[in-house]
Design an enzyme around this catalytic site. Structure first.
Site, PDB file in Angstrom:
ATOM      1  N   TRP A 130      -9.867  -0.967  16.081  1.00  0.00           N
ATOM      2  CA  TRP A 130      -9.927  -0.192  14.828  1.00  0.00           C
ATOM      3  C   TRP A 130     -10.829   1.020  15.098  1.00  0.00           C
ATOM      4  CZ3 TRP A 130     -13.982  -1.055  10.648  1.00  0.00           C
ATOM      5  CH2 TRP A 130     -13.655  -0.393   9.471  1.00  0.00           C
ATOM      6  N   ASP A 211     -15.770  -9.541  14.340  1.00  0.00           N
ATOM      7  CA  ASP A 211     -15.420  -8.833  13.103  1.00  0.00           C
ATOM      8  C   ASP A 211     -14.230  -9.548  12.466  1.00  0.00           C
ATOM      9  OD1 ASP A 211     -15.240  -7.099  11.035  1.00  0.00           O
ATOM     10  OD2 ASP A 211     -14.218  -5.529  12.163  1.00  0.00           O
ATOM     11  N   LYS A 246      -9.445  -7.786   1.892  1.00  0.00           N
ATOM     12  CA  LYS A 246      -8.017  -8.089   2.029  1.00  0.00           C
ATOM     13  C   LYS A 246      -7.688  -9.440   1.412  1.00  0.00           C
ATOM     14  CE  LYS A 246      -8.788  -4.919   5.251  1.00  0.00           C
ATOM     15  NZ  LYS A 246      -8.336  -3.573   5.404  1.00  0.00           N
TER      16      LYS A 246
HETATM   17  C1  LMR Z   1      -7.487  -0.455   8.067  1.00  0.00           C
HETATM   18  O1  LMR Z   1      -7.685  -0.691   9.270  1.00  0.00           O
HETATM   19  O2  LMR Z   1      -6.512   0.177   7.658  1.00  0.00           O
HETATM   20  C2  LMR Z   1      -8.465  -0.972   7.051  1.00  0.00           C
HETATM   21  O3  LMR Z   1      -9.451  -1.714   7.663  1.00  0.00           O
HETATM   22  C3  LMR Z   1      -8.943   0.073   6.131  1.00  0.00           C
HETATM   23  C4  LMR Z   1      -9.867   1.048   6.779  1.00  0.00           C
HETATM   24  O4  LMR Z   1     -10.950   1.251   6.229  1.00  0.00           O
HETATM   25  O5  LMR Z   1      -9.531   1.646   7.814  1.00  0.00           O
END
Ligand code: LMR
Length: 397
Positions: A130, A211, A246
């Site tokens: 991420w 996480d 979520k």
């Molecule tokens: C995502 O990965 O889309 C979510 O965790 C929202 C975000 O804040 O990026």
């Protein structure tokens, strides 16, 4: 005084929402940000949350400050959910837990703590991860490095490469792990792969930071804790960030927690005190509404069961969308293997679409997915899925 301030061009995930919102196409589909929508395309308010909100409205709780680390009942319930009520680490009081501003807030407070007390530690994140993981840890002063993870050739995990990579790391470094529903790939290690990875991480004296933003959307609320509980059983001291954005559809309430598993109760108390000090300096204390909601849902057996049921419905709807997308693509793009869609878990699918194909989806079909090819399957429904599948087939052929 602002002449040297550089413009922030925006976030690649959150920025898509703005683009989507101004798109006039009535067929537009938002599959960018990780948000669960129901089959009608609505952001659900869970029934368990509605019940608690009605109760809260009647209770007229004054809007006092919460403790710096959040409500005690909320923190205890988070520990029970993550580790199991009867777990020795919970019973012995050797886990420090603070309420946080969502999962991101937990990551940031944890990053601050680690960087302050262990300034020589580097953090290793999966390649890919991420995007905000990198920003959050760099923002806290870390050098962020990557470990091998996703194999585009197999659409799977580079397990052997990963094991070898971990073997050559120095003790005391942090490894950021996704216990379930890896973001962005949707590819998780199996239980036996977790066993192997955690054994190496233990031998090399690395420190896991897990996480856990998607609990319940992989297998179920309990099974998704496998890697966390395994790590505690192996005797790790570790960090866990979790979120109710979520799985309780509480995105805007910013409700999550950071837990630090310590060797004993005395050290947990000291760690807890330092986490409170960080919070005091950052934002003083967390907002109350989300803490009260989650406290009451998790600490009431009927509401907890209802929540479990509602998480199951979300997870099963996502699975159904995965299978439908697979079915349509398999028949409209013959000769190409889409089985990865049904193997990946959680909200996301790493589609393998390149940035050009992603841009075509957006410009020609008003379908918004993240530039790296990550699609939020939880934004698909029975009304838009065929449109999305056909558009994907067109950009792929
Ligand atoms: C995502 O990965 O889309 C979510 O965790 C929202 C975000 O804040 O990026």
């Amino acid at each position: 005084m602002f002449q040297n301030v550089r413009y922030y061009p925006g976030d690649p995930i959150l920025g898509l929402i703005d683009k989507y919102n101004v798109d006039p196409n009535p067929n537009k589909v938002n599959l960018g940000v990780g948000v669960y929508y129901d089959n009608e395309g609505r952001l659900p308010i869970l029934e368990c949350v509605k019940t608690v909100e009605k109760q809260l409205a009647q209770q007229n709780i004054p809007h006092n400050y919460l403790p710096m680390d959040g409500l005690a009942g909320y923190r205890q319930a988070c520990q029970n959910l993550l580790f199991g009520t009867q777990h020795e680490a919970v019973q012995s009081g050797r886990i420090a837990t603070i309420a946080s501003l969502g999962g991101s807030g937990a990551l940031r407070v944890g990053a601050e703590f680690i960087h302050q007390w262990f300034p020589r530690a580097n953090i290793y994140v999966s390649n890919p991860t991420w995007g905000n993981h990198i920003s959050i840890f760099e923002g806290a002063g870390f050098t962020v490095k990557k470990y091998p993870y996703y194999d585009p050739a197999t659409n799977g995990l580079k397990i052997e490469e990963l094991k070898q990579f971990l073997q050559q790391l120095d003790a005391g470094n942090i490894i950021l792990l996704h216990p379930c529903c890896h973001n962005p790939t949707g590819i998780d290690p199996t239980a036996s792969e977790w066993d192997e990875l955690l054994t190496i991480i233990k031998e090399k004296k690395l420190i896991p930071f897990m996480d856990f933003a998607y609990q319940g959307l992989g297998d179920d609320l309990e099974q998704d804790t496998y890697a966390i509980r395994k790590a505690v059983d192996l005797g790790f001291c570790l960090y866990i960030s979790n979120s109710f954005s979520k799985n309780m559809s509480l995105y805007g309430e910013r409700v999550g927690a950071l837990s630090v598993v310590c060797p004993n109760q005395e050290q947990a108390k000291i760690v807890q005190s330092q986490l409170k000090f960080i919070i005091r300096r950052f934002y003083s204390s967390p907002p109350g509404h989300g803490n009260y909601i989650v406290d009451q849902v998790l600490n009431n057996a009927d509401l907890f069961n209802q929540w479990q049921q509602e998480v199951t419905e979300m997870r099963e709807r996502i699975h159904a969308m995965r299978f439908r997308l697979h079915e349509v693509l398999q028949s409209s793009v013959p000769g190409r293997d889409f089985s990865f869609l049904t193997k990946q878990r959680g909200m996301f699918s790493f589609t393998g679409l390149n940035s050009e194909q992603v841009a075509r989806l957006q410009s020609e079909f008003s379908i918004y997915i993240v530039e790296n090819g990550r699609m939020c399957i939880a934004g698909l429904n029975t009304k838009n899925i065929d449109y999305v599948a056909e558009a994907m087939a067109k950009v792929l052929t």
